[in-house]
Scaffold this active site. Sequence first.
Site: not given
Lengths: 916, 916
Positions: B45, B113, B122, B124, B357, B476, B793, B860, B880
């Site tokens: 900040k 702040r 949230g 502090m 921002r 599943h 794989s 995979c 891959y």
Amino acid sequence: MPDSALAVADKPIQFTPKTPIQYVYFFGGGTADGNGKMKDTLGGKGAGLHEMTRVGLPVPPGFTLQTEACREFMRGEISDNVTDQMLIALHRLEELQGQRFGAGDNPLLVSVRSGAKFSMPGMMDTILNLGLNDTSVESLARKTGKPRFAYDSYRRLIQMFGDVVLNIPKIKFEHIFDAAKLQIGTQQDTDLDVDALRGIIAEYRKLILHETGTQFPQDPYKQLFMARDAVFHSWENERAKAYRRINHIDDWLGTAVNVQAMVFGNLSEQSGTGVGFTRDPATGKREFYGEFLLNAQGEDVVSGSRTPVPITQLRDLMPTVYEQLRTLTQNMEEHYREMQDFEFTIQDGVLYMLQTRNGKRTGRAAVRIAMDMVAEGLISVDEAIFRVEPNQLYDFLVPRLDETQGAVEVLATGLPASPGAAVGQIAFSAEDAVRFREKGIMRSIILVRRETTPEDISGMEVAAGILTSRGGMTSHAAVVTRGMGKCCVAGAGSIQVDEEKGEMRVAGHLYHEGDWLSLDGTTGRVIAGQLPLVPAMPDDPDLVKFMTWVDSRRRLHIRANADIPRDAVQAIRFGAEGIGLCRTEHMFFDEDRLPYMQAMIMARNEHDRRAALESLLPMQREDFIGLFKAMGDLPVNIRLLDPPLHEFLPKREELMVEIARLEITDAESPELTSLRTTLERVEQLHEMNPMLGLRGCRLGIAYPEITEMQVRAIFEAAVEVKKTGAHPHLEIMVPLTCGIEEMRNQATAIRHFAKEIFAREHETVDYIVGTMIELPRAALLADQIALEAEFFSFGTNDLTQTVYGISRDDGNQFLPTYIKHGIFKQDPFAVLDQEGVGQIMKMATERGIRTRPNLKVGICGEHGGEPESVKFCHRLNMDYVSCSPFRLLTARLAAAQAALEDKLAAQGASSQEGTR
Amino acid sequence: MPDSALAVADKPIQFTPKTPIQYVYFFGGGTADGNGKMKDTLGGKGAGLHEMTRVGLPVPPGFTLQTEACREFMRGEISDNVTDQMLIALHRLEELQGQRFGAGDNPLLVSVRSGAKFSMPGMMDTILNLGLNDTSVESLARKTGKPRFAYDSYRRLIQMFGDVVLNIPKIKFEHIFDAAKLQIGTQQDTDLDVDALRGIIAEYRKLILHETGTQFPQDPYKQLFMARDAVFHSWENERAKAYRRINHIDDWLGTAVNVQAMVFGNLSEQSGTGVGFTRDPATGKREFYGEFLLNAQGEDVVSGSRTPVPITQLRDLMPTVYEQLRTLTQNMEEHYREMQDFEFTIQDGVLYMLQTRNGKRTGRAAVRIAMDMVAEGLISVDEAIFRVEPNQLYDFLVPRLDETQGAVEVLATGLPASPGAAVGQIAFSAEDAVRFREKGIMRSIILVRRETTPEDISGMEVAAGILTSRGGMTSHAAVVTRGMGKCCVAGAGSIQVDEEKGEMRVAGHLYHEGDWLSLDGTTGRVIAGQLPLVPAMPDDPDLVKFMTWVDSRRRLHIRANADIPRDAVQAIRFGAEGIGLCRTEHMFFDEDRLPYMQAMIMARNEHDRRAALESLLPMQREDFIGLFKAMGDLPVNIRLLDPPLHEFLPKREELMVEIARLEITDAESPELTSLRTTLERVEQLHEMNPMLGLRGCRLGIAYPEITEMQVRAIFEAAVEVKKTGAHPHLEIMVPLTCGIEEMRNQATAIRHFAKEIFAREHETVDYIVGTMIELPRAALLADQIALEAEFFSFGTNDLTQTVYGISRDDGNQFLPTYIKHGIFKQDPFAVLDQEGVGQIMKMATERGIRTRPNLKVGICGEHGGEPESVKFCHRLNMDYVSCSPFRLLTARLAAAQAALEDKLAAQGASSQEGTR
């Protein structure tokens, strides 16, 4: 090659070696080219024959074709010199024996046997009586005056040659042989006379011609070289290759070939054959022990067609031979500094030694022999410790069935899950077993189940033995009974158990509750009826002394897995130096506690759960007080609650069936409502794979009040015991962590409640907090976990399950196939897999110690009592192994051997240093 | 400390720093000591405020106390210079504002702040209106002419101060406040007049005196320093510590403290407050976008008590301010080269920027903005690729619920298991769903199940969406639906599903078959009734162009998991470069195949099993022909049969219940015999932990005829397709190996049958043989396995299960607790655990490649489509990743970002090299 060799064989031998390679090693006439250490070159059998010859034993002479010839053969580039050197050696053998190979009045006959560096029993082939042909068989008949003997020897040669060398199925020879016996209406081989044998030989030769297109070779040299090549080929047959793959034997070692003059124990009443031991292999007593058959061959002993007599009778029959045998074998024992197991043949009053090797023996004998030999000055104490295999010590611990009282009927054979024996009456449920025992209905109980579960514990405790039709070597039944030192036959698949009906069907019999059975857990046999038991003697004085030697040698500490005070007492009796694993959940399966445990699980909120836990706390505290009192100042490792909660609840499918039944028969039953409520909670807790579910520290994190209750019980008990003057040393173990956050969560709670109780009681107790390493992730992140954990204890059961992805409850579906096909060398739940599981344990140990140099490291899985695994733990430099009380002797001995192996390796290294 | 500071405060400031440490950084009047990069020192900040000031935004001035002060505070050794420097800065602030801190006619008020390096939302505390006391509140009332405003500001200060600084429970202040409202009979805060507020303030002060024993500090300096210390303390509160542990933020970073002059948007009709974006965050369209409230504070926007109006209305009300705001934010967008999200306050016609921002946006907006900015010359293509989060691309793929038509009733919220939306009628079983669809009874179906199993596949295929009451993000239902790109809400625990009765209870409603439901799989909401759907547009032209940029940047190949030709076609549409996983078992769940599969399983001998397999072979061959035709020359990876066989059989407990019912109602039924036979086989196959049982290559080894059938089907299909002119590239994958022996066994069989078919068909096909690495042991022994395997794989689902010892079917029992307590940062089944699972993957890759340098390596598991996991695979230098077709866009983008990150790191390294 054999053909060119034949050309040479007919001429006088005139040969100068072209190369310096010695392929052939001769032995005989009191000298030998090789010796007992040359196993690489001569194979195990060959080296033994050379050594025996060297030290003056009357070994039938012969020669060994070394393994390099086999390697050349495999490469397809066998040197001509091999054949040349064999012919020279054969000639020398002829000279020595005064015989001619397969010719003349006194034909030389030889055996051809394979013999690799490592014993490969039954994997390769042997041919006897080589040198016999249509001519020499007549000479042999004349020379011995025993035509039947000569023709039967010839028949055997052709049959073996046809099978081994020519690859004709053995069964075809057997058909011919059986047909001949049928023709003369006999079942006895010995009823076949010379004519019958001649007829069989003629049929055999027709078979060979028909199958191979060539005649059985009459030329003895051709027989010999074909036999040699067959032996080389046999190194590469599928059986041998599979055996080597399983046993990690290099394919390129090759086998040696031993060619040895034949001797016959069945030539006369002055002939015979026998086997013996220099000491009693059953008791270890120092007395000449063995048995023999007069006028017989080795085969006759093996086939059981005649019953041998004690070797002492030889003293009366042939006193000189007997004395010679005694002296020779005694000398061999001194030479090898080990009890010898020997085979001999007497041919016409002349003694031949065919084999002598270190003899197998029982555990009791092993201890007795080792101690006697130390007393005799033959071996050192260190050597004595290696003379007993760790697993042999079980012999001291188990009762045995007395099978000397008559024939026994084996109903089925299962897995030898927990050794020992048990005789009792059948009960089909744990509750029945408890009731029968309490009411004195049965004196001794065999609990028969399809498989056991933790709920069966109380029934298993009152039973003498357990029989299951399902489950493997590490099934619940197997593990728990081994822990109890109780006999168990597991997974006897041919038994059909119907627990509901209270029936068991096996081998055509129907058994009911109360019928008698005998179990042999050492062999896995289930035997009909009530056999007598020979009791165990765990305090044998020999054993006690031997174990003092053992304990003085080992570095590794040995602890026991023990859950209740009684186990702890037993553990100390077996030499435990602490408790390596107290499974606190086992305290909850008791009949009077299970309802509270179930209430705790059924609770739908923290408040109800706490109420149930409050009832459990004093009970668990009492257990710990007993445990800590029993263990005094020794360390006690306590594992927080570990198993999935549904283990404590009724089975889901049983509830479903019961509800379905009631819905039809008594839909208004109030029981139905209660069952439905139970089912609802059981459904909530139901898991597809409970082994990988809500268990271990996951319980204590999801329900912090469980950890709180257990930690309170532990420390309140410890403080109370401390106040009586003892000094408990506690290790609080968090199960099934997979990372530092879980460890931190539970360690924080443990330390918090300990502090609170210490403050309240104005007393402190020594304790450390650590974790089981039983998941791969915990091992991989051991460096982080060691930031919070003051000790690691490898739970190798679960670690093996997760590293392999195999449930030990279910592995039985395919593990037997895997072991049969050599895919697994052994059951990884029985013997620690050093390559995979061991690799990750090593990683974890090293990483843990890097973070915390004084990290205590142990193992508490089933492997903690398995000798090879114990040795592995020693090499990992662990502090201790922990096993069931019953396995403590074995673990102690394995640890001592491991330490001595280190010492020997260090001596070896330093003597090498010295020679630099 | 504050007391000595007070002594100083009354005197004119005369101070020379004793040390060079700069604790305080001032911003205001167009200059700032810090800048946007100084997040370590000034926090996020603080750095933002300095940067905004620097580039000329009208930021209320103030100063930042840097993080070093916090660190000193934590060590208990805060320097005196901190206070001194704060006082200097405060004096400078007074000068700049022409106000005096908490004093005089024009009092300076400030906010305090916290602001750490990493955002900790949230976690502090903040205090506003510091500087008000009994005197300055009067001045403020006079100065503004708004006594109510002044006293309400004072009341708020005391309340916040009491809560945050003095740790008095907030509820106690609220009681007083509510009592005051009750007294005047109102529920509106705004109805409280000055007198009422004065009364409340008096009560508040009494409360503080009572609770702390001291008065609310009237000294503004005391207020300030106490607030500062409270912020420092808040860094160490439990919430903040837990947050940091979860997010791996170092505890010793500390927080900065921002002290800033107050501005008020509620002073007049020329005041106001608002938020906005420089472009539309929903569509990405380049237009000024936002909303504001006249005469209001930020709190009023948040509380929802007044509805804000579009920012375009500001143009009419205050045209100058509007233009200024547009220009400023436009400048900021150019400065940051990113779309800005900003907050502003207008006080008496003067614009102040409170925050700006980078703005959050939808996936569609992200792509549009990135592409527009490239077109505008603002950013490069490489940068544009980082402007879209890979997961944002799902926006292009899913239909959405149209919630603009009125209020919706959310019945329950489950896990957002598979994004998108579905609206349909309820079916409670797969069979019903299929029937309803086939007969046209329902147009769109929501399949509602407790949980789904592979048997439900056909039902899931015809359903528009799936709702389950059990199961997690990788259950599943979740996995399969994500594979199908179909909406799913899983594990909605508050729903009670009774599949038997065909009922579902939720939120007090009872739903039956055929009732309408709407599912939002993106948020996990289950909504009552039939909402309209907004359809998906996967071929958006922006997206197509963006993906060409993406593909030109990535190195990693992206493949799809696809089991049937239709999936393969879809995969290619989404840019797959091959199939990374074809699960052959999915071919067997079809209605017309299941009977043969069941016959195969029920077979009691090899002969019957072969007969059943013979019937399956032509079906499987046809599937492969379709698959190979669809994939053309692209590689296709086919996994041999993997799942436990009992997945194909009826459920054990259902059989047991059915048998129990029939035994009572119709004991003579022939069905009973057949059910009992089925149950017997199901019992034999039943496993405690099927995930760790007879599955994977264990099936193919135990029943070699299964492997044989599959391999024949594959190669016969491939040869047939090749004869049509295509060139299939096959990878045959052996599942669940744990060592080389299994790999060798199956590879030998595969190569054998391939050779046989090639010889018979006079045609060959390119293929390689490899294995899934999905067990820790396979990873540990990868060097050995690579002797036989031509590719690896990673099956990261199973690997995660075994490395963690957590079943993905059961993890839901405790994973939510774990994530809540920060024990797991995220669900390891959703995001690859790089530390543990990743570590062993790295090990396996390195070892495999050491043995076989050209080893092909891919992944995979479900992680293959998760961006962080894809990047990890890139860094492991894999060939891959493979994921469900639906995740291909995301995977492609993640792979491109990973490659660009490499490029940036290399540039960073080389530029560092250059400066040496």
